[in-house]
Motif scaffolding. Structure first.
Motif, PDB file in Angstrom:
ATOM      1  N   SER A  63      42.748  48.590  32.594  1.00 56.82           N
ATOM      2  CA  SER A  63      42.522  49.986  32.211  1.00 56.82           C
ATOM      3  C   SER A  63      41.113  50.240  31.690  1.00 56.82           C
ATOM      4  O   SER A  63      40.725  51.394  31.510  1.00 56.82           O
ATOM      5  N   GLY A  64      40.320  49.199  31.474  1.00 53.34           N
ATOM      6  CA  GLY A  64      38.952  49.392  31.006  1.00 53.34           C
ATOM      7  C   GLY A  64      38.921  50.177  29.708  1.00 53.34           C
ATOM      8  O   GLY A  64      39.670  49.881  28.775  1.00 53.34           O
ATOM      9  N   ALA A  65      38.105  51.212  29.652  1.00 49.03           N
ATOM     10  CA  ALA A  65      37.951  52.029  28.444  1.00 49.03           C
ATOM     11  C   ALA A  65      39.057  53.073  28.293  1.00 49.03           C
ATOM     12  O   ALA A  65      39.047  53.839  27.332  1.00 49.03           O
ATOM     13  N   HIS A  71      31.987  53.830  46.242  1.00 50.03           N
ATOM     14  CA  HIS A  71      31.376  52.727  45.488  1.00 50.03           C
ATOM     15  C   HIS A  71      30.691  53.238  44.222  1.00 50.03           C
ATOM     16  O   HIS A  71      30.738  52.559  43.177  1.00 50.03           O
ATOM     17  N   ARG A  72      30.072  54.416  44.279  1.00 53.90           N
ATOM     18  CA  ARG A  72      29.450  54.979  43.079  1.00 53.90           C
ATOM     19  C   ARG A  72      30.508  55.305  42.023  1.00 53.90           C
ATOM     20  O   ARG A  72      30.296  55.065  40.827  1.00 53.90           O
ATOM     21  N   ILE A  73      31.648  55.838  42.466  1.00 52.17           N
ATOM     22  CA  ILE A  73      32.730  56.136  41.519  1.00 52.17           C
ATOM     23  C   ILE A  73      33.244  54.838  40.909  1.00 52.17           C
ATOM     24  O   ILE A  73      33.438  54.750  39.687  1.00 52.17           O
ATOM     25  N   GLU A  74      33.467  53.829  41.727  1.00 49.96           N
ATOM     26  CA  GLU A  74      33.910  52.528  41.192  1.00 49.96           C
ATOM     27  C   GLU A  74      32.957  52.031  40.104  1.00 49.96           C
ATOM     28  O   GLU A  74      33.403  51.566  39.041  1.00 49.96           O
ATOM     29  N   ALA A  75      31.665  52.104  40.365  1.00 48.12           N
ATOM     30  CA  ALA A  75      30.668  51.618  39.405  1.00 48.12           C
ATOM     31  C   ALA A  75      30.748  52.397  38.093  1.00 48.12           C
ATOM     32  O   ALA A  75      30.637  51.810  37.008  1.00 48.12           O
ATOM     33  N   PHE A 105      33.295  53.531  36.752  1.00 49.98           N
ATOM     34  CA  PHE A 105      34.496  53.120  36.043  1.00 49.98           C
ATOM     35  C   PHE A 105      34.501  51.617  35.723  1.00 49.98           C
ATOM     36  O   PHE A 105      35.539  51.045  35.429  1.00 49.98           O
ATOM     37  N   GLY A 106      33.338  50.999  35.819  1.00 50.91           N
ATOM     38  CA  GLY A 106      33.205  49.619  35.388  1.00 50.91           C
ATOM     39  C   GLY A 106      33.559  48.557  36.403  1.00 50.91           C
ATOM     40  O   GLY A 106      33.705  47.392  36.054  1.00 50.91           O
ATOM     41  N   ARG A 107      33.669  48.931  37.664  1.00 53.32           N
ATOM     42  CA  ARG A 107      34.001  47.946  38.694  1.00 53.32           C
ATOM     43  C   ARG A 107      32.823  47.000  38.885  1.00 53.32           C
ATOM     44  O   ARG A 107      31.708  47.435  39.145  1.00 53.32           O
ATOM     45  N   ALA A 108      33.085  45.736  38.748  1.00 54.60           N
ATOM     46  CA  ALA A 108      32.087  44.716  39.013  1.00 54.60           C
ATOM     47  C   ALA A 108      32.570  43.914  40.208  1.00 54.60           C
ATOM     48  O   ALA A 108      33.640  43.317  40.168  1.00 54.60           O
ATOM     49  N   ARG A 109      31.810  43.949  41.281  1.00 55.22           N
ATOM     50  CA  ARG A 109      32.190  43.198  42.474  1.00 55.22           C
ATOM     51  C   ARG A 109      31.776  41.750  42.302  1.00 55.22           C
ATOM     52  O   ARG A 109      30.703  41.458  41.826  1.00 55.22           O
ATOM     53  N   GLY A 110      32.649  40.870  42.673  1.00 55.10           N
ATOM     54  CA  GLY A 110      32.365  39.444  42.530  1.00 55.10           C
ATOM     55  C   GLY A 110      33.435  38.671  43.253  1.00 55.10           C
ATOM     56  O   GLY A 110      33.519  38.701  44.466  1.00 55.10           O
ATOM     57  N   GLU A 111      34.281  38.027  42.480  1.00 54.48           N
ATOM     58  CA  GLU A 111      35.331  37.191  43.034  1.00 54.48           C
ATOM     59  C   GLU A 111      36.340  38.016  43.826  1.00 54.48           C
ATOM     60  O   GLU A 111      36.829  39.048  43.362  1.00 54.48           O
ATOM     61  N   THR A 147      38.969  47.150  37.262  1.00 58.83           N
ATOM     62  CA  THR A 147      39.237  48.444  36.650  1.00 58.83           C
ATOM     63  C   THR A 147      39.461  49.516  37.696  1.00 58.83           C
ATOM     64  O   THR A 147      40.172  50.481  37.435  1.00 58.83           O
ATOM     65  N   LEU A 148      38.857  49.387  38.856  1.00 59.83           N
ATOM     66  CA  LEU A 148      39.048  50.408  39.877  1.00 59.83           C
ATOM     67  C   LEU A 148      38.696  49.846  41.244  1.00 59.83           C
ATOM     68  O   LEU A 148      37.659  49.201  41.412  1.00 59.83           O
ATOM     69  N   ASP A 149      39.573  50.095  42.184  1.00 59.99           N
ATOM     70  CA  ASP A 149      39.350  49.701  43.565  1.00 59.99           C
ATOM     71  C   ASP A 149      39.616  50.932  44.414  1.00 59.99           C
ATOM     72  O   ASP A 149      40.719  51.491  44.369  1.00 59.99           O
ATOM     73  N   LEU A 150      38.603  51.388  45.119  1.00 58.39           N
ATOM     74  CA  LEU A 150      38.733  52.527  46.024  1.00 58.39           C
ATOM     75  C   LEU A 150      38.445  52.039  47.434  1.00 58.39           C
ATOM     76  O   LEU A 150      37.355  51.534  47.710  1.00 58.39           O
ATOM     77  N   ASP A 151      39.420  52.165  48.302  1.00 62.09           N
ATOM     78  CA  ASP A 151      39.258  51.724  49.688  1.00 62.09           C
ATOM     79  C   ASP A 151      39.353  52.907  50.633  1.00 62.09           C
ATOM     80  O   ASP A 151      40.283  53.718  50.515  1.00 62.09           O
TER      81      ASP A 151
END
Length: 171
Positions: free
Chosen positions: A23-25, A88-92, A94-100, A106-110
């Motif tokens: 849920s992040g913040a 991708h801008r919306i994900e960012a 909301f704290g989305r960090a792409r990595g593993e 916190t958020l995945d938009l496909d």
């Protein structure tokens, strides 16, 4: 905003899947997803229909926090690459960090589909695995049961019954 899509507009439907297991913040995963939907308009994405929120175990490792997922149908003048960039801008925001791969998020938009287009360059549309996932096809069938997959021609309602991943997903 409607809870279902006019069946006449399904050929042009731009479909976005939303999901999170952190849920992040925000006070809850639902609050985060509702805020994300509200942020769509700032990126030129007008939500015309949205599903209820579905819950499912984390995938592929069910030991992780459970996911909350849903689907929205949007209208936009953006092309597929522009739509994906907006997501991708919306994900960012909301704290989305792409990595593993498949990590908690916190958020995945496909971008599931951009009309009937079949694209395999910068953007993949339709999403190459969405049809296998009940946590995508179930919410989509809720708001657009007659939507047809641009490649297979199968309806969202059928694909929800045939999905092999996330079979525990429920509204």
């Amino acid at each position: 905003m409607e809870n279902t899509v006019d069946q006449n507009g399904l050929d042009e439907a731009i479909i976005v899947a939303l999901g999170c297991n952190l849920s992040g913040a925000y006070t809850s995963r639902e609050a985060l997803l509702e805020a994300a939907l509200e942020a769509f308009s700032s990126e030129g994405l007008a939500v015309v229909a949205r599903s209820s929120w579905w819950t499912s175990a984390a995938w592929p490792d069910p030991a992780g926090p459970a996911y909350l997922n849903g689907v929205a149908v949007v209208q936009t003048s953006l092309d597929p690459a522009g739509t994906l960039a907006a997501l991708h801008r919306i994900e960012a925001r909301f704290g989305r960090a792409r990595g593993e791969l498949n990590a908690s998020r916190t958020l995945d938009l496909d971008l599931i589909a951009h009309g009937r287009r079949v694209i395999s360059d910068v953007v993949m549309a339709p999403h190459p695995r969405a049809h296998e996932r009940l946590f995508v096809m179930g919410p989509l069938a809720e708001i657009a049961p007659d939507w047809r997959h641009p490649v297979s021609g199968e309806t969202a309602a059928y694909l929800a019954t045939a999905a092999s991943i996330g079979r525990d997903a429920r509204p």
